[in-house]
Structures are given as structure tokens and as C-alpha cells.
Design an enzyme around this catalytic site. Structure first.
Site, PDB file in Angstrom:
ATOM      1  N   THR A  48       0.832  -1.208   0.000  1.00 12.83           N
ATOM      2  CA  THR A  48       0.000   0.000   0.000  1.00 12.83           C
ATOM      3  C   THR A  48       0.863   1.253   0.000  1.00 12.83           C
ATOM      4  O   THR A  48       0.548   2.235  -0.681  1.00 12.83           O
ATOM      5  CB  THR A  48      -0.959   0.007   1.211  1.00 12.83           C
ATOM      6  OG1 THR A  48      -1.798  -1.147   1.116  1.00 12.83           O
ATOM      7  CG2 THR A  48      -1.817   1.250   1.243  1.00 12.83           C
ATOM      8  N   CYS A  49       1.950   1.211   0.726  1.00 12.68           N
ATOM      9  CA  CYS A  49       2.830   2.375   0.816  1.00 12.68           C
ATOM     10  C   CYS A  49       3.438   2.725  -0.540  1.00 12.68           C
ATOM     11  O   CYS A  49       3.536   3.900  -0.903  1.00 12.68           O
ATOM     12  CB  CYS A  49       3.936   2.115   1.830  1.00 12.68           C
ATOM     13  SG  CYS A  49       3.330   1.606   3.459  1.00 12.68           S
TER      14      CYS A  49
END
Length: 162
Positions: A48-49
Site C-alpha cells: 500500500t505504501c
């Protein structure tokens, strides 16, 4: 105790990776006299990052600056070399300052840590975003476990627009 809007950030030191190699940078140097969009991720190079959080702030950098942000900064409990490599891989350029909180001291001091030992990650920063003006938190957006909603660049832009 988690930091709140209206409170001053504690004194801390981050590591940055520049042309001269690793160098420390204090909270006063990062936040003093500026309005900063700071966001934190649990880990560099994590799904996600890398796919959403950091790219969102790179993509929205011009809009954030037009909304009164002087500096955009990303922090994570990773070492300076990992943060430098991640910033390079994500092509952040001058858009986002990469701040390594290698020992998690800043995350601990503001009360925004998470236990990632179940994933082999140890103590990490929670996912959050904040607007900081001259060292004082104006807005704070902390995600629930496993979520990515309120710490996005888009959500911060909406908050800045009022």
C-alpha cells in the site's frame, strides 16, 4: 499518549539521504517556520505504501503546495539507506523529503507506533498524515488498522480546502 491537533511536536532527529550521503535533520529543521504535510507509512517498499500512499503525495505535490504547504515529508521506521532507495525508486525528486526514523523514536514520542512483530516487522509507525505549522500539529489523520483512507493526499487536500 497520542499527539493531538494544537500540540507541538517533540524534539527528534531524522536521517535523510542526500548528495553528500546520510545526514541528520532535527524537527526544528524540518518543521520550523514552515507548513509541512507529513505522512507516515508502516514500511518502505510495502504494497500500500508503494502503490498508493507515497505516489499519491508525489502526484498531488503541486496541489498541496497551492493549498499552502511548503514541504511534503514522508517518515517511516526504516533506515536512511532504505528510505533513500525507496525515494529514488519512487522518483520523488524534490517533491517529498524522505525522513528515516530508524529506531522509531519519533513514532514513539508522538504515540503513533504499531506492533508489526506478527509480520516480522517489529515496532513500526502507524499509517497517518498530519499538517504541521511551525512545529504545531494543525490536522491529524490516523488510519485504523489495515486501512488507507484518511492519510491520503486527497483527504489532506479536502481538509486544507476547509
Amino acid at each position: 499518549m497520542t499527539i493531538k491537533s494544537g500540540e507541538k511536536l517533540p524534539q527528534a532527529s531524522f536521517m535523510t539521504f542526500g548528495d553528500e550521503g546520510p545526514a541528520p535533520k532535527t524537527t526544528d529543521e524540518v518543521f520550523g517556520g514552515k507548513r509541512v504535510a507529513l505522512f507516515a507509512v508502516p514500511g518502505a517498499f510495502t504494497p500500500t505504501c508503494s502503490a498508493k500512499h507515497l505516489p499519491g503525495f508525489v502526484d498531488k505535490a503541486d496541489e498541496l503546495k497551492a493549498a499552502g504547504i511548503d514541504t511534503i515529508a514522508c517518515t517511516s521506521v526504516n533506515d536512511v539507506f532504505v528510505m533513500g532507495a525507496w525515494g529514488e525508486q519512487q522518483e520523488v525528486g524534490e517533491n517529498v523529503e524522505m525522513l528515516a526514523d530508524g529506531n522509531g523514536d519519533f513514532a514513539k514520542d508522538i504515540g503513533l507506533t504499531m506492533d508489526g512483530t506478527g509480520f516480522g516487522m517489529g515496532l513500526r509507525s502507524q499509517r497517518y498524515a498530519m499538517v504541521v505549522k511551525d512545529g504545531v500539529v494543525e490536522h491529524l489523520f490516523v488510519e485504523g488498522p489495515g486501512e488507507f483512507k484518511v492519510s491520503s493526499a486527497e483527504h489532506m487536500l479536502e481538509a486544507l480546502k476547509g
